[in-house]
Write an enzyme that holds these catalytic residues in place. Sequence first.
Site, mmCIF file in Angstrom:
data_model
loop_
_atom_site.group_PDB
_atom_site.id
_atom_site.type_symbol
_atom_site.label_atom_id
_atom_site.label_comp_id
_atom_site.label_asym_id
_atom_site.label_seq_id
_atom_site.Cartn_x
_atom_site.Cartn_y
_atom_site.Cartn_z
ATOM 1 N N GLU A 10 -6.621 -13.300 5.682
ATOM 2 C CA GLU A 10 -7.761 -12.675 6.357
ATOM 3 C C GLU A 10 -8.737 -13.710 6.915
ATOM 4 O O GLU A 10 -9.272 -13.540 8.010
ATOM 5 C CB GLU A 10 -8.507 -11.737 5.397
ATOM 6 C CG GLU A 10 -7.808 -10.415 5.114
ATOM 7 C CD GLU A 10 -6.698 -10.535 4.065
ATOM 8 O OE1 GLU A 10 -6.515 -11.641 3.518
ATOM 9 O OE2 GLU A 10 -6.032 -9.522 3.803
ATOM 10 N N HIS A 27 -9.118 -2.358 -4.574
ATOM 11 C CA HIS A 27 -8.666 -1.632 -3.377
ATOM 12 C C HIS A 27 -9.539 -0.400 -3.120
ATOM 13 O O HIS A 27 -9.124 0.507 -2.408
ATOM 14 C CB HIS A 27 -7.211 -1.168 -3.516
ATOM 15 C CG HIS A 27 -6.190 -2.241 -3.282
ATOM 16 N ND1 HIS A 27 -6.087 -3.352 -4.074
ATOM 17 C CD2 HIS A 27 -5.227 -2.373 -2.333
ATOM 18 C CE1 HIS A 27 -5.094 -4.116 -3.639
ATOM 19 N NE2 HIS A 27 -4.561 -3.548 -2.575
#
Lengths: 320, 293
Positions: free
Chosen positions: A60, A129
Amino acid sequence: MNAGDNLVQAARSALADAMEAEDAVMLLGEDVGTGGPFGLTRGLADKHGVGRVRNTPICEGSFVGAAVGLALAGGRPFVDIMFDDFATLASDQLFNNAAKIHFMSGGRYSVPLTIWTVAGAEGRWGAQHSQSLAGWFAQVPGIKVLSPSSPKMMYSSVLEALTDPDPVVLFVDRRLLYSRAELPGDDGSPWQARVIKGGSDVTVAASGSLAHSALEAAHAFPDGVVEVIDLQRLAPIDVSVIVESVARTSRLVIAHDEARCGGIAAAVASEVYERGYWSLEAPIQRVTCPPTPVPFAGPLEDAYVVSATDIVDAIALVRE
Amino acid sequence: MRAFEEVLAEGSRDDLLDGLLHLGIGTEAVTVGVMDCLIDDDRIYTAHRPHGHFLAAGVDARSIMAELAGRETGLCRGRGGTLHLMSDRAVMATGIVGGQLSVAVGHALRQPAGTLVAAFFGDGAAQTGAFHESLNLATLWRAPVLFVCENNGVAEFTPRSEHTTVASVVDYAAVYGIPTTIVDGSDVEEVAARTAILVEGIRRGSGPALLEATVTRLRPHYEGDWRAPDSAADFIDTLESVMVEIGADKREIARRRAADVDDARLLLASVLQDDPLPDPADDMSLVFARPLT
Protein backbone atom coordinates in the site's frame (compact mmCIF):
# COMPACT_ATOMS: atom_id res chain seq x y z
CA MET A 1 -25.89 3.69 -13.43
CA ASN A 2 -29.03 1.56 -13.59
CA ALA A 3 -32.10 1.77 -11.39
CA GLY A 4 -31.81 -0.83 -8.65
CA ASP A 5 -28.00 -0.78 -8.52
CA ASN A 6 -26.39 -1.35 -5.14
CA LEU A 7 -23.49 0.85 -3.96
CA VAL A 8 -20.79 -1.35 -5.50
CA GLN A 9 -22.62 -1.49 -8.84
CA ALA A 10 -23.15 2.27 -8.76
CA ALA A 11 -19.45 2.87 -8.08
CA ARG A 12 -18.45 0.47 -10.87
CA SER A 13 -20.81 2.24 -13.22
CA ALA A 14 -19.24 5.60 -12.31
CA LEU A 15 -15.74 4.19 -12.87
CA ALA A 16 -16.77 2.83 -16.27
CA ASP A 17 -18.26 6.19 -17.27
CA ALA A 18 -15.22 8.12 -16.01
CA MET A 19 -12.78 5.83 -17.85
CA GLU A 20 -14.80 6.25 -21.00
CA ALA A 21 -14.83 10.03 -20.67
CA GLU A 22 -11.24 10.64 -19.58
CA ASP A 23 -8.12 8.75 -20.68
CA ALA A 24 -6.17 9.95 -17.66
CA VAL A 25 -8.36 7.92 -15.28
CA MET A 26 -6.48 4.83 -14.14
CA LEU A 27 -7.26 2.22 -11.48
CA LEU A 28 -4.64 0.75 -9.17
CA GLY A 29 -4.80 -1.65 -6.27
CA GLU A 30 -4.51 -5.21 -5.13
CA ASP A 31 -6.52 -7.48 -7.46
CA VAL A 32 -8.34 -4.66 -9.26
CA GLY A 33 -7.73 -6.51 -12.53
CA THR A 34 -9.83 -9.41 -11.28
CA GLY A 35 -12.56 -7.29 -9.68
CA GLY A 36 -11.24 -7.05 -6.11
CA PRO A 37 -12.91 -8.72 -3.11
CA PHE A 38 -16.22 -6.89 -3.56
CA GLY A 39 -16.46 -6.88 -7.37
CA LEU A 40 -15.89 -3.11 -7.56
CA THR A 41 -13.74 -3.28 -10.71
CA ARG A 42 -15.20 -6.42 -12.27
CA GLY A 43 -14.96 -6.36 -16.06
CA LEU A 44 -13.08 -3.07 -16.30
CA ALA A 45 -9.70 -4.65 -17.13
CA ASP A 46 -11.30 -6.56 -20.01
CA LYS A 47 -12.61 -3.33 -21.43
CA HIS A 48 -9.75 -0.94 -20.72
CA GLY A 49 -6.72 -3.21 -20.46
CA VAL A 50 -4.35 -4.12 -17.65
CA GLY A 51 -2.37 -0.90 -18.15
CA ARG A 52 -5.30 1.27 -17.00
CA VAL A 53 -6.73 -1.26 -14.55
CA ARG A 54 -3.46 -2.17 -12.93
CA ASN A 55 -2.98 -4.92 -10.37
CA THR A 56 -0.40 -4.03 -7.76
CA PRO A 57 1.69 -6.11 -5.40
CA ILE A 58 0.66 -5.98 -1.73
CA CYS A 59 2.48 -2.76 -0.89
CA GLU A 60 0.00 0.00 0.00
CA GLY A 61 2.78 2.45 0.89
CA SER A 62 4.26 2.38 -2.58
CA PHE A 63 1.27 1.91 -4.85
CA VAL A 64 -0.34 4.92 -3.19
CA GLY A 65 2.99 6.72 -3.69
CA ALA A 66 2.96 5.71 -7.36
CA ALA A 67 -0.57 7.12 -7.60
CA VAL A 68 0.67 10.43 -6.17
CA GLY A 69 3.33 10.44 -8.92
CA LEU A 70 0.72 9.66 -11.58
CA ALA A 71 -1.37 12.57 -10.27
CA LEU A 72 1.61 14.95 -10.34
CA ALA A 73 2.25 13.90 -13.94
CA GLY A 74 -1.30 14.76 -15.04
CA GLY A 75 -3.02 11.43 -14.39
CA ARG A 76 -6.25 10.78 -12.49
CA PRO A 77 -5.50 7.72 -10.42
CA PHE A 78 -8.22 5.87 -8.50
CA VAL A 79 -6.69 3.63 -5.84
CA ASP A 80 -8.46 0.77 -4.10
CA ILE A 81 -7.14 0.35 -0.56
CA MET A 82 -9.14 -2.75 0.23
CA PHE A 83 -9.72 -1.95 3.92
CA ASP A 84 -9.01 1.28 5.73
CA ASP A 85 -6.96 -0.75 8.22
CA PHE A 86 -4.45 -1.11 5.38
CA ALA A 87 -4.35 2.64 4.82
CA THR A 88 -2.07 2.76 7.85
CA LEU A 89 0.62 1.34 5.56
CA ALA A 90 0.05 4.17 3.09
CA SER A 91 -0.12 6.88 5.73
CA ASP A 92 3.24 8.43 4.79
CA GLN A 93 2.16 8.96 1.19
CA LEU A 94 -1.36 10.06 2.14
CA PHE A 95 -0.47 12.41 4.97
CA ASN A 96 3.02 13.66 4.05
CA ASN A 97 2.67 13.86 0.28
CA ALA A 98 -0.91 13.75 -1.06
CA ALA A 99 -2.35 15.99 1.63
CA LYS A 100 0.48 18.54 1.72
CA ILE A 101 1.79 18.93 -1.82
CA HIS A 102 -0.65 21.62 -2.94
CA PHE A 103 0.20 23.69 0.11
CA MET A 104 3.94 22.93 0.24
CA SER A 105 4.37 23.76 -3.43
CA GLY A 106 2.67 27.11 -2.98
CA GLY A 107 -0.13 25.93 -5.29
CA ARG A 108 2.18 24.86 -8.13
CA TYR A 109 0.99 21.25 -7.95
CA SER A 110 -2.27 19.65 -6.93
CA VAL A 111 -2.81 15.94 -6.33
CA PRO A 112 -6.01 14.74 -8.06
CA LEU A 113 -6.02 11.36 -6.35
CA THR A 114 -9.06 9.27 -5.40
CA ILE A 115 -8.80 6.66 -2.67
CA TRP A 116 -11.54 4.08 -2.21
CA THR A 117 -11.42 2.31 1.12
CA VAL A 118 -13.88 0.11 2.98
CA ALA A 119 -14.42 0.36 6.73
CA GLY A 120 -16.72 -0.89 9.43
CA ALA A 121 -17.36 -3.96 11.55
CA GLU A 122 -19.60 -6.76 10.32
CA GLY A 123 -19.26 -10.52 10.00
CA ARG A 124 -16.64 -11.07 12.72
CA TRP A 125 -13.59 -10.08 10.67
CA GLY A 126 -11.69 -8.89 13.71
CA ALA A 127 -9.63 -5.89 14.74
CA GLN A 128 -7.47 -5.49 11.62
CA HIS A 129 -10.20 -5.74 8.97
CA SER A 130 -13.03 -3.79 10.65
CA GLN A 131 -11.88 -0.60 12.26
CA SER A 132 -13.03 2.82 11.19
CA LEU A 133 -10.31 5.45 10.82
CA ALA A 134 -12.23 8.32 9.23
CA GLY A 135 -11.11 10.60 12.04
CA TRP A 136 -7.49 10.03 11.06
CA PHE A 137 -8.07 11.34 7.55
CA ALA A 138 -10.13 14.21 8.86
CA GLN A 139 -7.33 15.33 11.16
CA VAL A 140 -4.84 16.02 8.37
CA PRO A 141 -5.52 19.25 6.43
CA GLY A 142 -5.49 18.71 2.68
CA ILE A 143 -7.63 15.58 2.33
CA LYS A 144 -11.33 15.58 1.44
CA VAL A 145 -13.37 12.65 2.77
CA LEU A 146 -16.77 11.60 1.46
CA SER A 147 -18.92 8.86 2.96
CA PRO A 148 -21.69 8.04 0.46
CA SER A 149 -24.77 6.42 1.97
CA SER A 150 -26.90 5.46 -1.06
CA PRO A 151 -26.28 4.12 -4.58
CA LYS A 152 -26.99 7.43 -6.32
CA MET A 153 -24.76 9.32 -3.90
CA MET A 154 -22.04 6.74 -4.45
CA TYR A 155 -22.28 7.26 -8.20
CA SER A 156 -22.01 11.02 -7.93
CA SER A 157 -19.31 10.82 -5.24
CA VAL A 158 -17.05 8.72 -7.45
CA LEU A 159 -17.51 11.09 -10.38
CA GLU A 160 -16.99 14.15 -8.17
CA ALA A 161 -13.82 12.64 -6.70
CA LEU A 162 -12.46 11.81 -10.14
CA THR A 163 -12.95 15.38 -11.36
CA ASP A 164 -11.77 17.13 -8.20
CA PRO A 165 -8.23 18.57 -8.21
CA ASP A 166 -7.51 17.42 -4.64
CA PRO A 167 -7.03 14.09 -2.85
CA VAL A 168 -10.46 12.63 -2.08
CA VAL A 169 -10.98 9.60 0.14
CA LEU A 170 -14.19 7.66 -0.48
CA PHE A 171 -14.82 6.20 2.93
CA VAL A 172 -17.11 3.30 2.19
CA ASP A 173 -19.22 1.64 4.89
CA ARG A 174 -18.88 -2.11 4.45
CA ARG A 175 -22.45 -2.72 5.67
CA LEU A 176 -23.77 -0.64 2.77
CA LEU A 177 -21.77 -2.23 -0.07
CA TYR A 178 -24.71 -4.24 -1.38
CA SER A 179 -27.46 -1.90 -0.17
CA ARG A 180 -30.02 -0.59 -2.64
CA ALA A 181 -31.77 1.72 -0.20
CA GLU A 182 -32.33 5.22 -1.51
CA LEU A 183 -32.44 8.35 0.63
CA PRO A 184 -34.18 11.73 0.26
CA GLY A 185 -32.00 14.27 -1.52
CA ASP A 186 -30.14 11.67 -3.56
CA ASP A 187 -29.97 14.07 -6.50
CA GLY A 188 -28.15 16.71 -4.45
CA SER A 189 -24.44 17.36 -3.87
CA PRO A 190 -22.31 14.80 -2.02
CA TRP A 191 -20.16 17.64 -0.66
CA GLN A 192 -22.76 19.01 1.78
CA ALA A 193 -24.65 17.48 4.69
CA ARG A 194 -28.31 16.80 3.84
CA VAL A 195 -31.47 16.60 5.93
CA ILE A 196 -32.98 13.19 5.21
CA LYS A 197 -35.90 13.52 7.65
CA GLY A 198 -37.42 16.68 9.11
CA GLY A 199 -38.17 17.06 12.83
CA SER A 200 -38.58 19.70 15.53
CA ASP A 201 -37.28 18.27 18.83
CA VAL A 202 -33.98 16.45 18.32
CA THR A 203 -31.31 16.49 15.59
CA VAL A 204 -29.45 13.26 14.87
CA ALA A 205 -26.31 13.58 12.71
CA ALA A 206 -24.81 10.43 11.22
CA SER A 207 -23.17 9.10 8.07
CA GLY A 208 -22.88 5.89 6.08
CA SER A 209 -24.95 2.99 7.37
CA LEU A 210 -25.65 4.93 10.57
CA ALA A 211 -27.63 7.46 8.53
CA HIS A 212 -29.99 4.56 7.82
CA SER A 213 -29.88 3.44 11.48
CA ALA A 214 -30.68 7.00 12.54
CA LEU A 215 -33.76 6.99 10.26
CA GLU A 216 -34.82 3.71 11.83
CA ALA A 217 -34.32 5.20 15.30
CA ALA A 218 -36.33 8.29 14.34
CA HIS A 219 -39.30 6.06 13.53
CA ALA A 220 -39.39 4.96 17.19
CA PHE A 221 -40.69 8.48 17.96
CA PRO A 222 -43.78 10.30 16.69
CA ASP A 223 -43.34 11.66 13.19
CA GLY A 224 -41.86 15.16 13.15
CA VAL A 225 -39.95 14.80 16.42
CA VAL A 226 -36.55 13.70 15.17
CA GLU A 227 -34.61 15.43 12.39
CA VAL A 228 -31.95 13.28 10.72
CA ILE A 229 -28.90 14.69 8.96
CA ASP A 230 -26.62 12.64 6.74
CA LEU A 231 -23.14 14.21 7.09
CA GLN A 232 -21.87 12.87 3.71
CA ARG A 233 -18.65 14.89 3.89
CA LEU A 234 -16.42 13.92 6.81
CA ALA A 235 -13.51 16.22 5.95
CA PRO A 236 -13.04 19.08 5.98
CA ILE A 237 -15.82 19.05 8.55
CA ASP A 238 -18.64 21.52 7.95
CA VAL A 239 -21.32 21.74 10.64
CA SER A 240 -23.36 24.61 9.19
CA VAL A 241 -26.34 22.38 8.32
CA ILE A 242 -26.24 20.90 11.85
CA VAL A 243 -25.95 24.31 13.52
CA GLU A 244 -28.95 25.52 11.52
CA SER A 245 -30.91 22.43 12.56
CA VAL A 246 -29.95 22.67 16.23
CA ALA A 247 -31.09 26.30 16.24
CA ARG A 248 -34.60 24.81 15.78
CA THR A 249 -34.38 21.54 17.72
CA SER A 250 -32.04 22.56 20.59
CA ARG A 251 -30.86 18.97 20.98
CA LEU A 252 -28.17 16.99 19.17
CA VAL A 253 -27.17 13.34 18.97
CA ILE A 254 -24.15 12.42 16.85
CA ALA A 255 -23.90 8.78 15.83
CA HIS A 256 -20.59 7.68 14.39
CA ASP A 257 -19.12 4.26 13.85
CA GLU A 258 -15.69 4.95 15.33
CA ALA A 259 -13.89 4.47 18.64
CA ARG A 260 -14.86 7.14 21.14
CA CYS A 261 -11.35 8.60 21.53
CA GLY A 262 -11.17 11.57 19.16
CA GLY A 263 -12.71 11.00 15.77
CA ILE A 264 -15.48 12.54 13.70
CA ALA A 265 -18.15 12.66 16.42
CA ALA A 266 -15.86 14.57 18.78
CA ALA A 267 -14.87 17.01 16.04
CA VAL A 268 -18.50 17.67 15.08
CA ALA A 269 -19.52 18.07 18.74
CA SER A 270 -16.80 20.63 19.49
CA GLU A 271 -17.63 22.69 16.39
CA VAL A 272 -21.33 22.69 17.26
CA TYR A 273 -20.59 23.70 20.87
CA GLU A 274 -18.57 26.67 19.62
CA ARG A 275 -21.18 27.84 17.15
CA GLY A 276 -24.45 26.61 18.61
CA TYR A 277 -24.02 26.43 22.39
CA TRP A 278 -26.71 29.00 23.19
CA SER A 279 -29.28 26.99 21.23
CA LEU A 280 -28.71 23.81 23.22
CA GLU A 281 -31.07 22.67 25.96
CA ALA A 282 -29.23 19.41 26.67
CA PRO A 283 -25.61 18.23 26.42
CA ILE A 284 -24.71 16.84 22.99
CA GLN A 285 -24.67 13.04 23.08
CA ARG A 286 -22.19 11.02 21.05
CA VAL A 287 -23.18 7.48 20.12
CA THR A 288 -19.93 5.79 19.16
CA CYS A 289 -18.06 2.55 19.47
CA PRO A 290 -16.17 2.07 22.75
CA PRO A 291 -12.44 2.93 22.87
CA THR A 292 -11.35 -0.65 22.26
CA PRO A 293 -10.08 -2.51 19.20
CA VAL A 294 -12.91 -4.19 17.27
CA PRO A 295 -13.45 -7.55 19.03
CA PHE A 296 -13.86 -10.85 17.20
CA ALA A 297 -16.46 -12.99 18.99
CA GLY A 298 -20.05 -12.55 17.81
CA PRO A 299 -21.63 -11.12 20.97
CA LEU A 300 -18.63 -8.83 21.46
CA GLU A 301 -18.78 -7.42 17.93
CA ASP A 302 -22.56 -6.98 18.23
CA ALA A 303 -22.05 -5.03 21.45
CA TYR A 304 -19.25 -2.97 19.89
CA VAL A 305 -21.08 -1.57 16.86
CA VAL A 306 -23.55 1.31 17.06
CA SER A 307 -27.14 0.09 16.66
CA ALA A 308 -30.44 1.87 16.01
CA THR A 309 -31.36 0.99 19.62
CA ASP A 310 -28.29 2.86 20.90
CA ILE A 311 -29.42 5.90 18.92
CA VAL A 312 -32.99 5.61 20.28
CA ASP A 313 -31.57 5.60 23.82
CA ALA A 314 -29.51 8.71 23.15
CA ILE A 315 -32.51 10.53 21.65
CA ALA A 316 -34.55 9.64 24.74
CA LEU A 317 -31.73 10.90 26.98
CA VAL A 318 -31.47 14.36 25.38
CA ARG A 319 -35.30 14.71 25.58
CA GLU A 320 -35.39 14.13 29.35
CA MET B 1 26.24 24.92 -6.68
CA ARG B 2 29.13 24.81 -4.21
CA ALA B 3 29.19 28.58 -3.72
CA PHE B 4 25.41 28.69 -3.28
CA GLU B 5 25.52 26.06 -0.53
CA GLU B 6 28.57 27.58 1.17
CA VAL B 7 26.52 30.75 1.50
CA LEU B 8 23.59 28.71 2.84
CA ALA B 9 25.95 27.36 5.53
CA GLU B 10 27.02 30.93 6.38
CA GLY B 11 23.43 32.11 6.39
CA SER B 12 22.44 29.32 8.75
CA ARG B 13 25.40 29.99 11.04
CA ASP B 14 24.64 33.72 11.13
CA ASP B 15 20.90 33.17 11.73
CA LEU B 16 20.00 34.78 8.42
CA LEU B 17 18.24 31.61 7.22
CA ASP B 18 15.68 29.49 9.07
CA GLY B 19 15.03 25.83 8.51
CA LEU B 20 16.76 22.52 8.78
CA LEU B 21 19.37 22.84 6.04
CA HIS B 22 20.90 19.60 4.75
CA LEU B 23 23.64 20.47 2.28
CA GLY B 24 24.92 18.41 -0.61
CA ILE B 25 28.46 19.77 -0.43
CA GLY B 26 30.69 16.94 -1.67
CA THR B 27 28.11 15.42 -4.03
CA GLU B 28 28.18 18.02 -6.80
CA ALA B 29 30.08 15.82 -9.25
CA VAL B 30 27.27 13.25 -9.14
CA THR B 31 24.65 15.93 -9.74
CA VAL B 32 26.55 17.43 -12.66
CA GLY B 33 27.52 14.08 -14.18
CA VAL B 34 23.96 12.72 -14.07
CA MET B 35 22.26 15.92 -15.18
CA ASP B 36 24.60 16.07 -18.16
CA CYS B 37 22.84 12.96 -19.48
CA LEU B 38 19.29 14.29 -19.03
CA ILE B 39 17.10 16.09 -21.53
CA ASP B 40 14.57 18.86 -20.90
CA ASP B 41 11.58 16.52 -20.77
CA ASP B 42 13.16 14.28 -18.15
CA ARG B 43 11.99 14.84 -14.59
CA ILE B 44 13.96 14.86 -11.34
CA TYR B 45 12.96 13.69 -7.88
CA THR B 46 15.22 14.13 -4.90
CA ALA B 47 15.42 13.96 -1.14
CA HIS B 48 16.62 16.15 1.74
CA ARG B 49 19.77 17.56 0.11
CA PRO B 50 17.99 19.04 -2.90
CA HIS B 51 19.52 22.46 -3.58
CA GLY B 52 22.16 21.28 -6.06
CA HIS B 53 19.68 19.12 -7.95
CA PHE B 54 17.27 22.04 -8.32
CA LEU B 55 20.02 24.43 -9.45
CA ALA B 56 21.37 21.90 -11.94
CA ALA B 57 17.84 21.28 -13.24
CA GLY B 58 17.79 24.92 -14.29
CA VAL B 59 15.55 26.31 -11.57
CA ASP B 60 16.13 30.04 -11.03
CA ALA B 61 18.63 30.48 -8.19
CA ARG B 62 16.85 33.52 -6.82
CA SER B 63 13.54 31.65 -6.47
CA ILE B 64 15.33 28.87 -4.58
CA MET B 65 17.12 31.37 -2.32
CA ALA B 66 13.85 33.21 -1.72
CA GLU B 67 12.17 29.93 -0.77
CA LEU B 68 14.96 29.07 1.66
CA ALA B 69 14.53 32.54 3.14
CA GLY B 70 10.78 31.91 3.49
CA ARG B 71 9.68 34.64 1.09
CA GLU B 72 6.45 35.02 -0.88
CA THR B 73 8.62 35.23 -4.02
CA GLY B 74 10.09 31.80 -3.32
CA LEU B 75 9.67 28.77 -5.52
CA CYS B 76 6.86 27.55 -3.27
CA ARG B 77 5.72 30.91 -1.91
CA GLY B 78 7.57 30.21 1.33
CA ARG B 79 5.27 27.29 2.23
CA GLY B 80 7.74 24.52 1.43
CA GLY B 81 11.24 25.44 2.50
CA THR B 82 14.48 23.55 2.03
CA LEU B 83 13.08 20.03 2.45
CA HIS B 84 10.01 20.52 0.25
CA LEU B 85 11.16 22.33 -2.86
CA MET B 86 8.96 21.69 -5.89
CA SER B 87 9.32 22.91 -9.46
CA ASP B 88 8.24 21.87 -12.92
CA ARG B 89 11.36 19.95 -13.97
CA ALA B 90 12.83 19.06 -10.58
CA VAL B 91 9.44 17.87 -9.35
CA MET B 92 10.00 17.34 -5.66
CA ALA B 93 12.32 17.09 -2.72
CA THR B 94 11.19 15.37 0.45
CA GLY B 95 11.89 15.37 4.15
CA ILE B 96 10.84 11.72 4.46
CA VAL B 97 13.73 9.38 3.72
CA GLY B 98 12.62 7.14 0.84
CA GLY B 99 9.32 9.01 0.43
CA GLN B 100 10.07 10.26 -3.09
CA LEU B 101 10.89 6.90 -4.67
CA SER B 102 7.46 5.40 -5.31
CA VAL B 103 6.19 8.81 -6.39
CA ALA B 104 8.98 8.92 -8.98
CA VAL B 105 7.95 5.45 -10.23
CA GLY B 106 4.34 6.55 -10.69
CA HIS B 107 5.39 9.74 -12.44
CA ALA B 108 7.57 7.72 -14.80
CA LEU B 109 4.53 5.74 -16.00
CA ARG B 110 3.21 8.92 -17.61
CA GLN B 111 6.49 10.12 -19.11
CA PRO B 112 6.58 10.48 -22.90
CA ALA B 113 8.43 7.69 -24.72
CA GLY B 114 12.19 8.18 -24.66
CA THR B 115 12.19 10.28 -21.49
CA LEU B 116 12.78 9.26 -17.90
CA VAL B 117 12.63 10.21 -14.25
CA ALA B 118 15.89 10.46 -12.30
CA ALA B 119 15.31 9.70 -8.62
CA PHE B 120 18.13 10.77 -6.31
CA PHE B 121 18.33 9.25 -2.83
CA GLY B 122 20.89 8.57 -0.13
CA ASP B 123 22.19 5.23 1.12
CA GLY B 124 20.08 5.66 4.27
CA ALA B 125 16.95 5.25 2.14
CA ALA B 126 18.14 1.85 0.90
CA GLN B 127 17.10 0.36 4.24
CA THR B 128 13.48 1.54 3.91
CA GLY B 129 10.68 -0.67 2.68
CA ALA B 130 9.76 2.16 0.32
CA PHE B 131 13.05 1.66 -1.57
CA HIS B 132 12.53 -2.07 -2.00
CA GLU B 133 8.87 -1.72 -2.92
CA SER B 134 9.73 0.99 -5.45
CA LEU B 135 12.46 -1.10 -7.04
CA ASN B 136 10.00 -3.97 -7.35
CA LEU B 137 7.25 -1.78 -8.85
CA ALA B 138 9.61 -0.06 -11.28
CA THR B 139 10.97 -3.37 -12.55
CA LEU B 140 7.54 -5.03 -12.69
CA TRP B 141 6.11 -2.10 -14.66
CA ARG B 142 9.30 -1.37 -16.69
CA ALA B 143 9.08 2.21 -15.52
CA PRO B 144 11.71 4.53 -17.02
CA VAL B 145 13.42 5.45 -13.75
CA LEU B 146 17.10 6.08 -13.15
CA PHE B 147 17.63 5.45 -9.45
CA VAL B 148 20.67 7.46 -8.32
CA CYS B 149 22.07 6.58 -4.91
CA GLU B 150 24.46 9.11 -3.44
CA ASN B 151 26.20 6.77 -1.01
CA ASN B 152 28.08 8.82 1.57
CA GLY B 153 28.37 5.88 3.98
CA VAL B 154 26.55 7.75 6.74
CA ALA B 155 22.85 7.65 7.52
CA GLU B 156 22.02 10.68 9.65
CA PHE B 157 24.55 10.30 12.50
CA THR B 158 25.68 6.68 12.27
CA PRO B 159 27.76 4.78 9.73
CA ARG B 160 26.16 2.55 7.12
CA SER B 161 27.73 -0.50 8.78
CA GLU B 162 25.34 0.01 11.71
CA HIS B 163 22.33 0.05 9.38
CA THR B 164 22.90 -2.97 7.17
CA THR B 165 25.16 -5.92 6.54
CA VAL B 166 24.70 -5.57 2.77
CA ALA B 167 27.90 -4.27 1.20
CA SER B 168 26.56 -2.15 -1.66
CA VAL B 169 23.23 -0.63 -2.61
CA VAL B 170 23.50 -2.16 -6.10
CA ASP B 171 23.43 -5.61 -4.48
CA TYR B 172 19.71 -5.15 -3.90
CA ALA B 173 19.09 -4.57 -7.60
CA ALA B 174 20.74 -7.84 -8.59
CA VAL B 175 17.65 -9.95 -7.80
CA TYR B 176 15.59 -7.79 -10.15
CA GLY B 177 18.14 -8.17 -12.92
CA ILE B 178 18.22 -4.46 -13.72
CA PRO B 179 21.38 -2.70 -14.97
CA THR B 180 23.53 -1.18 -12.25
CA THR B 181 26.84 0.63 -11.91
CA ILE B 182 28.98 1.69 -8.99
CA VAL B 183 31.00 4.79 -9.70
CA ASP B 184 33.38 7.10 -7.85
CA GLY B 185 31.11 10.07 -7.23
CA SER B 186 34.01 12.50 -7.14
CA ASP B 187 34.85 11.85 -10.79
CA VAL B 188 32.41 13.91 -12.81
CA GLU B 189 33.48 12.53 -16.20
CA GLU B 190 33.21 8.95 -15.03
CA VAL B 191 29.77 9.63 -13.52
CA ALA B 192 28.60 11.10 -16.83
CA ALA B 193 30.06 8.24 -18.86
CA ARG B 194 28.48 5.50 -16.71
CA THR B 195 25.17 7.34 -16.47
CA ALA B 196 25.02 7.72 -20.24
CA ILE B 197 25.13 3.93 -20.67
CA LEU B 198 22.33 3.34 -18.15
CA VAL B 199 20.22 6.19 -19.54
CA GLU B 200 20.48 4.88 -23.08
CA GLY B 201 18.89 1.58 -22.02
CA ILE B 202 16.13 3.31 -20.09
CA ARG B 203 15.27 5.53 -23.06
CA ARG B 204 15.05 2.45 -25.27
CA GLY B 205 12.35 1.10 -22.97
CA SER B 206 14.26 -1.55 -21.07
CA GLY B 207 12.99 -0.38 -17.65
CA PRO B 208 14.76 1.04 -14.63
CA ALA B 209 18.46 1.12 -13.75
CA LEU B 210 20.41 1.99 -10.62
CA LEU B 211 23.54 4.11 -10.33
CA GLU B 212 25.41 4.03 -7.03
CA ALA B 213 27.90 6.86 -6.60
CA THR B 214 30.24 6.85 -3.62
CA VAL B 215 30.59 10.34 -2.18
CA THR B 216 31.94 12.09 0.89
CA ARG B 217 29.66 14.19 3.03
CA LEU B 218 31.76 17.28 3.76
CA ARG B 219 29.23 18.96 6.06
CA PRO B 220 27.35 17.74 9.16
CA HIS B 221 24.05 15.86 8.66
CA TYR B 222 22.34 19.24 8.94
CA GLU B 223 23.69 22.74 9.49
CA GLY B 224 23.97 23.48 13.17
CA ASP B 225 24.61 19.93 14.34
CA TRP B 226 27.44 19.81 16.88
CA ARG B 227 29.07 16.73 15.33
CA ALA B 228 31.64 18.02 12.88
CA PRO B 229 32.29 15.68 9.95
CA ASP B 230 35.67 13.94 9.77
CA SER B 231 38.11 15.93 7.71
CA ALA B 232 38.21 14.50 4.22
CA ALA B 233 39.62 15.38 0.85
CA ASP B 234 37.43 17.70 -1.20
CA PHE B 235 37.16 16.48 -4.77
CA ILE B 236 37.02 20.06 -6.03
CA ASP B 237 40.56 20.66 -4.67
CA THR B 238 41.71 17.54 -6.50
CA LEU B 239 39.96 18.71 -9.65
CA GLU B 240 41.70 22.07 -9.39
CA SER B 241 45.12 20.45 -9.08
CA VAL B 242 44.42 18.53 -12.26
CA MET B 243 43.34 21.72 -14.02
CA VAL B 244 46.48 23.54 -12.89
CA GLU B 245 48.61 20.63 -14.09
CA ILE B 246 47.14 20.96 -17.56
CA GLY B 247 47.77 24.70 -17.63
CA ALA B 248 44.94 26.52 -15.81
CA ASP B 249 45.85 29.63 -13.81
CA LYS B 250 45.58 28.83 -10.11
CA ARG B 251 44.92 32.45 -9.11
CA GLU B 252 42.23 32.80 -11.74
CA ILE B 253 40.46 29.70 -10.40
CA ALA B 254 40.61 31.12 -6.86
CA ARG B 255 39.35 34.49 -8.08
CA ARG B 256 36.38 32.92 -9.86
CA ARG B 257 35.47 30.74 -6.90
CA ALA B 258 35.54 33.78 -4.63
CA ALA B 259 33.45 35.72 -7.12
CA ASP B 260 30.84 32.92 -7.16
CA VAL B 261 30.62 33.06 -3.37
CA ASP B 262 30.32 36.86 -3.48
CA ASP B 263 27.50 36.56 -6.02
CA ALA B 264 25.66 34.08 -3.80
CA ARG B 265 26.11 36.37 -0.77
CA LEU B 266 24.73 39.29 -2.76
CA LEU B 267 21.80 37.12 -3.84
CA LEU B 268 20.99 36.20 -0.23
CA ALA B 269 21.38 39.80 0.92
CA SER B 270 19.16 41.04 -1.88
CA VAL B 271 16.45 38.46 -1.11
CA LEU B 272 16.54 39.29 2.59
CA GLN B 273 16.29 42.98 1.89
CA ASP B 274 13.84 43.14 -1.00
CA ASP B 275 11.60 40.07 -1.05
CA PRO B 276 8.35 40.21 0.93
CA LEU B 277 7.44 37.74 3.65
CA PRO B 278 4.28 35.67 3.03
CA ASP B 279 0.96 36.63 4.59
CA PRO B 280 -0.56 34.02 6.95
CA ALA B 281 -3.99 35.14 5.68
CA ASP B 282 -3.24 33.37 2.39
CA ASP B 283 -2.51 30.00 4.00
CA MET B 284 -6.08 28.69 4.07
CA SER B 285 -6.48 29.27 0.36
CA LEU B 286 -3.50 27.00 -0.33
CA VAL B 287 -4.71 23.89 1.51
CA PHE B 288 -6.87 22.80 -1.40
CA ALA B 289 -6.78 23.51 -5.12
CA ARG B 290 -10.59 23.70 -4.88
CA PRO B 291 -11.51 24.90 -1.40
CA LEU B 292 -14.91 23.73 -0.18
CA THR B 293 -17.48 26.06 1.25
